[in-house]
Design a protein around this motif. Structure first.
Motif, PDB file in Angstrom:
ATOM      1  N   ALA A 188       0.823  -1.209   0.000  1.00 10.95           N
ATOM      2  CA  ALA A 188       0.000   0.000   0.000  1.00 10.95           C
ATOM      3  C   ALA A 188       0.858   1.261   0.000  1.00 10.95           C
ATOM      4  N   VAL A 189       1.895   1.272   0.824  1.00 10.78           N
ATOM      5  CA  VAL A 189       2.752   2.456   0.911  1.00 10.78           C
ATOM      6  C   VAL A 189       3.569   2.632  -0.368  1.00 10.78           C
ATOM      7  N   ALA A 190       3.955   1.532  -1.011  1.00 14.17           N
ATOM      8  CA  ALA A 190       4.677   1.642  -2.280  1.00 14.17           C
ATOM      9  C   ALA A 190       3.813   2.317  -3.340  1.00 14.17           C
ATOM     10  N   VAL A 191       2.508   2.027  -3.315  1.00 14.04           N
ATOM     11  CA  VAL A 191       1.580   2.619  -4.274  1.00 14.04           C
ATOM     12  C   VAL A 191       1.146   4.012  -3.844  1.00 14.04           C
ATOM     13  N   ASP A 192       0.935   4.179  -2.539  1.00 15.20           N
ATOM     14  CA  ASP A 192       0.380   5.418  -1.981  1.00 15.20           C
ATOM     15  C   ASP A 192       1.183   5.810  -0.745  1.00 15.20           C
ATOM     16  N   PRO A 193       2.251   6.570  -0.879  1.00 11.22           N
ATOM     17  CA  PRO A 193       3.073   6.938   0.285  1.00 11.22           C
ATOM     18  C   PRO A 193       2.287   7.613   1.401  1.00 11.22           C
ATOM     19  N   ALA A 194       1.152   8.225   1.088  1.00  7.30           N
ATOM     20  CA  ALA A 194       0.338   8.871   2.117  1.00  7.30           C
ATOM     21  C   ALA A 194      -0.272   7.866   3.079  1.00  7.30           C
ATOM     22  N   ALA A 195      -0.226   6.571   2.737  1.00  9.25           N
ATOM     23  CA  ALA A 195      -0.772   5.540   3.618  1.00  9.25           C
ATOM     24  C   ALA A 195       0.176   5.193   4.756  1.00  9.25           C
ATOM     25  N   ALA A 196       1.409   5.693   4.723  1.00  8.57           N
ATOM     26  CA  ALA A 196       2.406   5.297   5.723  1.00  8.57           C
ATOM     27  C   ALA A 196       1.951   5.496   7.164  1.00  8.57           C
ATOM     28  N   PRO A 197       1.293   6.609   7.529  1.00 10.23           N
ATOM     29  CA  PRO A 197       0.877   6.766   8.929  1.00 10.23           C
ATOM     30  C   PRO A 197      -0.179   5.759   9.374  1.00 10.23           C
ATOM     31  N   LEU A 198      -0.831   5.085   8.422  1.00 11.86           N
ATOM     32  CA  LEU A 198      -1.856   4.104   8.759  1.00 11.86           C
ATOM     33  C   LEU A 198      -1.282   2.716   9.017  1.00 11.86           C
ATOM     34  N   ASP A 199      -0.043   2.504   8.621  1.00 10.73           N
ATOM     35  CA  ASP A 199       0.637   1.212   8.791  1.00 10.73           C
ATOM     36  C   ASP A 199       0.575   0.793  10.259  1.00 10.73           C
ATOM     37  N   GLU A 200      -0.023  -0.371  10.533  1.00  9.57           N
ATOM     38  CA  GLU A 200      -0.195  -0.817  11.911  1.00  9.57           C
ATOM     39  C   GLU A 200       1.130  -1.061  12.617  1.00  9.57           C
ATOM     40  N   GLY A 201       2.161  -1.401  11.858  1.00 16.52           N
ATOM     41  CA  GLY A 201       3.474  -1.544  12.470  1.00 16.52           C
ATOM     42  C   GLY A 201       4.003  -0.229  13.006  1.00 16.52           C
ATOM     43  N   ARG A 202       3.644   0.847  12.359  1.00 23.13           N
ATOM     44  CA  ARG A 202       4.041   2.188  12.798  1.00 23.13           C
ATOM     45  C   ARG A 202       3.096   2.721  13.870  1.00 23.13           C
ATOM     46  N   ARG A 203       1.815   2.447  13.731  1.00 22.13           N
ATOM     47  CA  ARG A 203       0.811   2.972  14.653  1.00 22.13           C
ATOM     48  C   ARG A 203       0.904   2.389  16.052  1.00 22.13           C
ATOM     49  N   PHE A 204       1.332   1.124  16.167  1.00 18.35           N
ATOM     50  CA  PHE A 204       1.174   0.407  17.420  1.00 18.35           C
ATOM     51  C   PHE A 204       2.509  -0.048  18.015  1.00 18.35           C
ATOM     52  N   PRO A 205       3.305   0.881  18.534  1.00 21.06           N
ATOM     53  CA  PRO A 205       4.589   0.495  19.127  1.00 21.06           C
ATOM     54  C   PRO A 205       4.438  -0.373  20.371  1.00 21.06           C
ATOM     55  N   VAL A 206       3.251  -0.405  20.980  1.00 20.85           N
ATOM     56  CA  VAL A 206       3.055  -1.250  22.163  1.00 20.85           C
ATOM     57  C   VAL A 206       3.146  -2.733  21.812  1.00 20.85           C
ATOM     58  N   CYS A 207       3.025  -3.058  20.538  1.00 12.02           N
ATOM     59  CA  CYS A 207       3.004  -4.464  20.130  1.00 12.02           C
ATOM     60  C   CYS A 207       4.413  -5.027  19.925  1.00 12.02           C
ATOM     61  N   ARG A 208       5.272  -4.750  20.880  1.00 15.51           N
ATOM     62  CA  ARG A 208       6.628  -5.278  20.906  1.00 15.51           C
ATOM     63  C   ARG A 208       6.896  -5.806  22.309  1.00 15.51           C
ATOM     64  N   PRO A 209       7.764  -6.780  22.450  1.00 19.89           N
ATOM     65  CA  PRO A 209       7.931  -7.431  23.765  1.00 19.89           C
ATOM     66  C   PRO A 209       8.354  -6.485  24.877  1.00 19.89           C
ATOM     67  N   GLU A 210       9.287  -5.566  24.593  1.00 15.84           N
ATOM     68  CA  GLU A 210       9.749  -4.665  25.650  1.00 15.84           C
ATOM     69  C   GLU A 210       8.623  -3.733  26.093  1.00 15.84           C
ATOM     70  N   ALA A 211       7.840  -3.237  25.145  1.00 14.37           N
ATOM     71  CA  ALA A 211       6.748  -2.334  25.476  1.00 14.37           C
ATOM     72  C   ALA A 211       5.663  -3.055  26.268  1.00 14.37           C
ATOM     73  N   LEU A 212       5.345  -4.284  25.893  1.00 15.01           N
ATOM     74  CA  LEU A 212       4.342  -5.047  26.629  1.00 15.01           C
ATOM     75  C   LEU A 212       4.798  -5.321  28.060  1.00 15.01           C
TER      76      LEU A 212
END
Length: 271
Positions: A157-181
């Protein structure tokens, strides 16, 4: 934040099952085995969705009672349609749980924590409704790296539409990493905190089996797709199709990694 959240649609239980519920249920089975709880506990499933984790708790964890709570009336209706005792469901808010303090022996949540306004406050509430010595646990996708379906989707999606980058769940949800949890659980006053990876296969019969659930509008990525015009949607589809591996029979074999976390309430929960 509001711009991102407007794509987080959760209303149609059957559509969600095909999109994500079928994979969440596989994680729930391994999550329940990892928890390895005593029999006969009183459970709370926070953000129960269509009831996948609730069903595992009822059966594998041999629960005395299980209450599933979710804000989506459509998801709760889907969960009730396939439920059996000791599970029951109510429409309610994870940030204002409809149970009294120390009413549960265990509070769990599957694939919900990162969508809540404050994950830390939500876990503190889960701890508060759990008795001292009780279990508080959850699992979330590793959106940044290990959840292959969504990682490939957002990269396309981001390759086609760079404006989609802020919607990327990997970027949106930093809590979803072991150290953050681990930090969230410790911050809620929970002890004996443990975080482990749970990986499950996600095998699709063909590209259509992978792509079509994205068109049902349930969740951030499908919500984003629904906002595009047909031509842009096709460009995302073609970009994703070009990146997914195919077996000789046309099937697509990916994997999905979730992080599971648990801890014990030792005294008064953090407020």
């Amino acid at each position: 934040m509001r711009e991102q959240q407007r794509y987080d649609v959760w209303s149609a239980g059957d559509a969600y099952e095909r999109y994500m519920g079928r994979w969440s249920r596989r994680v729930a089975e391994r999550f329940g085995a990892w928890l390895d709880p005593a029999d006969g506990l009183r459970w709370l499933d926070v953000g129960c969705g269509t009831g996948g984790l609730t069903a595992v708790v009822s059966a594998r964890c041999r629960a005395r009672t299980v209450l599933g709570v979710d804000r989506s009336e459509g998801f709760v209706a889907r969960a009730r349609a396939s439920a059996s005792p000791p599970a029951h469901f109510v429409v309610g808010d994870a940030m204002a749980l409809p149970v009294r303090d120390e009413a549960c022996d265990a509070a769990v949540s599957g694939l919900v924590l990162n969508f809540l306004p404050s994950p830390a406050a939500a876990v503190a509430r889960m701890a508060r409704v759990t008795r001292p010595g009780g279990l508080v646990a959850a699992y979330v996708w590793d959106y940044a790296e290990g959840m292959g379906l969504l990682r490939r989707f957002w990269d396309a999606a981001v390759a086609v539409d760079p404006a989609a980058a802020p919607l990327d769940e990997g970027r949106r949800f930093p809590v979803c990493r072991p150290e953050a949890l681990r930090a969230v659980w410790a911050g809620a006053g929970l002890a004996d905190v443990s975080v482990v990876p749970i990986e499950v296969p996600t095998v699709f019969t063909g590209f259509a089996d992978l792509w079509d659930p994205f068109l049902a509008g349930q969740g951030p990525a499908p919500g984003y797709l629904a906002s595009l015009d047909p031509a842009a949607r096709k460009r995302v589809r073609d970009a994703l199709s070009a990146t997914v591996p195919r077996e000789a029979d046309g099937s697509v074999a990916l994997t999905a990694l979730a992080w599971a976390v648990r801890g014990r309430r030792t005294g008064r929960a953090a407020r």
